[in-house]
Write an enzyme that holds these catalytic residues in place. Structure first.
Site, PDB file in Angstrom:
ATOM      1  N   HIS A 104      44.692  13.062  25.499  1.00 18.92           N
ATOM      2  CA  HIS A 104      45.327  12.009  26.377  1.00 18.92           C
ATOM      3  C   HIS A 104      46.751  11.698  25.595  1.00 18.92           C
ATOM      4  O   HIS A 104      46.578  11.709  24.486  1.00 18.92           O
ATOM      5  CB  HIS A 104      44.778  10.794  26.596  1.00 18.92           C
ATOM      6  CG  HIS A 104      43.346  11.025  27.174  1.00 18.92           C
ATOM      7  ND1 HIS A 104      42.287  11.279  26.721  1.00 18.92           N
ATOM      8  CD2 HIS A 104      43.113  10.892  28.529  1.00 18.92           C
ATOM      9  CE1 HIS A 104      40.993  11.326  27.384  1.00 18.92           C
ATOM     10  NE2 HIS A 104      41.537  11.197  28.545  1.00 18.92           N
ATOM     11  N   ASP A 107      46.067   9.286  23.166  1.00 22.53           N
ATOM     12  CA  ASP A 107      45.438   9.373  21.903  1.00 22.53           C
ATOM     13  C   ASP A 107      46.368   9.958  20.690  1.00 22.53           C
ATOM     14  O   ASP A 107      46.004   9.787  19.701  1.00 22.53           O
ATOM     15  CB  ASP A 107      44.323  10.859  22.227  1.00 22.53           C
ATOM     16  CG  ASP A 107      43.275  10.669  23.424  1.00 22.53           C
ATOM     17  OD1 ASP A 107      42.767   9.411  23.214  1.00 22.53           O
ATOM     18  OD2 ASP A 107      43.203  11.736  23.801  1.00 22.53           O
TER      19      ASP A 107
END
Ligand code: XUL
Ligand code: CO
Length: 455
Positions: A104, A107
């Protein structure tokens, strides 16, 4: 911070075989081993996910982080920490010896104080991820935008009552789709994090579904505008975090896509634990997606039979995975998709080496399931009996019904005249279950024998 975060593992995890007593070896998985003429690695296209394995400190709603993850320590400069996290992730993936990863935006790059700062953070970290990929040869299975963590998304992203939140989410997806293209990602995933409702008392269902369809349409339009060649995937999940998620299961998402003229633009990312949460088996969700030509990729994990939530454990059941992989092999295999380990360690598995144990076990389970599934395909274990079961449809009556050649009137006339007199036959479920078990029990012995014979 040093470069070596996994010094207990000297190099790439080797193949040890079933008799090996060394935990840090593969018992079944051999990337180059040919199965039905294709390398194991190319069948499975395994990915490590960054969120559970590198971005999570191991907290739950009752307590703080337990995992030993130096790159997540408090007080570090966010971009320095972000680079260390990617260093650790790429060191791990190379040592594990798998070809892909997934992330993501949040992240890899923290949210900044302004949208411009967030954008710059992402650009810097995508650049760094690109360098790591070029250095190691690790590829991107898919990228995705985190549209659920920040408080602005508490009432959803595309389905938010406020169009400014919709716009914010759209801007975020635009950037991550472009980042995924820049990193040559094979797919782009949309999981409807909070696209659903907590209570119907404040929810306009019809309006929110229209918003969701428009959002997906915008994503597909942008994909074509920038020439992204990967596949757009939607990941169904029935609930959690919201009480009810709109992308409930494969059939619901499929119907939604067809209704809104989006069926050619999206495929599905099926997650094992999401399937079981929706009251289906993983096998069912895969079979449904394949039957409707919309299987894209897999999030590999498992739930807990006694718990009603998404426990995201590493898969360990050959019995369950073999049936799912059997359907995939029969359909010609995955194309742009792969098996992404959307799986997390238990909170007590604090050591960094536990990341190896979790992934090695999951990968060996997939590899063993692949061998079983391949044997079932090769021997036509279920195919012959399935075909026999429908044989009548190839005859005069079956073909005339399906081609629209007979009316209800005509069918009733033939039944009344005694021309049609069906006799129930056995569905042979127990026999079929025994045949599947026989392949599960025999697969490894047979594979070893093939190897000895030089196959
Ligand atoms: C949540 C989940 C996500 C998606 C990506 O249950 O599975 O991690 O896979 O957003
Ligand atoms: Co997932």
């Amino acid at each position: 911070m040093t470069q070596d975060f996994f010094s207990e593992v000297a190099g790439r995890i080797p193949f040890g075989g079933l008799e090996s007593s060394e935990p840090l070896t593969y018992k079944v998985y051999e990337p180059d081993r040919l199965v039905l003429g294709k390398r194991m690695e190319d069948h499975l296209r395994i990915a490590v996910c960054l969120w559970h394995s590198f971005a999570s400190p191991g907290l739950d709603m009752f307590g703080s982080g337990t995992f030993d993850r130096p790159w997540l320590e408090e007080g570090l400069d966010p971009l320095v920490a972000g680079r260390a996290k990617l260093d650790a992730a790429f060191e791990f993936i190379v040592k594990l010896g798998v070809p892909y990863y997934c992330f993501h935006d949040r992240d890899i790059a923290p949210e900044g104080r302004t949208a411009a700062e967030t954008r710059a953070n992402l650009a810097a970290m995508v650049e760094y991820a690109g360098e790591q990929m070029a250095r190691t040869g690790v590829r991107l299975l898919w990228g995705t935008a985190n549209l659920f963590g920040h408080p602005r998304y508490a009432a959803g992203a595309a389905t938010n009552p406020d169009p400014e939140v919709f716009a914010f989410a759209a801007a975020q997806v635009k950037l991550v789709l472009e980042a995924t293209k820049r990193l040559d990602g094979a797919n782009y995933v949309l999981w409807g994090g909070r696209e659903g409702y907590d209570t119907l008392l404040n929810t306009d269902l019809a309006r929110e579904q229209t918003q969701l369809a428009r959002f997906l349409g915008l994503v597909a339009e942008h994909k074509h505008r920038i020439g992204f060649k990967g596949t757009l995937l939607i990941e169904p999940k029935p609930h959690e975090p919201t009480k009810h998620q709109y992308d409930h299961d494969a059939a619901v998402v499929h119907g939604f896509l067809v209704r809104h003229g989006l069926a050619d633009e999206f495929r599905l990312n099926i997650e094992a634990n999401h399937a079981t949460l929706s009251g289906h088996s993983f096998h069912h969700e895969i079979a449904y997606a394949i039957a409707n030509g919309i299987l894209g990729s897999i999030d590999a994990n498992r739930g807990d039979y006694q718990n009603g939530w998404d426990t995201d454990q590493f898969p360990n059941s050959v019995d369950e995975l073999a049936l799912a992989i059997y359907e995939i092999l029969r359909s010609g295999g995955l194309t742009t998709g792969g098996f992404n380990f959307d799986a997390k360690l238990r909170r007590q598995s604090m050591a960094r080496t536990d990341l190896f144990h979790g992934h090695i076990g999951g990968i060996d389970t997939l590899a063993q399931a692949l061998l079983v599934a391949a044997a079932m395909v090769q021997r036509g274990t279920l195919d012959r009996l399935r075909e026999e079961r429908y044989a009548g449809w190839a005859g005069e009556l079956g073909t005339s019904i399906l081609s629209g050649g007979v009316s209800l009137e005509e069918l009733e006339r033939r039944v009344a005249a005694g021309e049609i007199d069906p006799r129930p036959v056995s569905g042979r479920q127990e026999l079929l279950e025994n045949l599947v078990n026989q392949q599960i029990w025999a697969a490894e012995r047979r594979a070893q024998a093939d190897k000895t014979a030089g196959g």
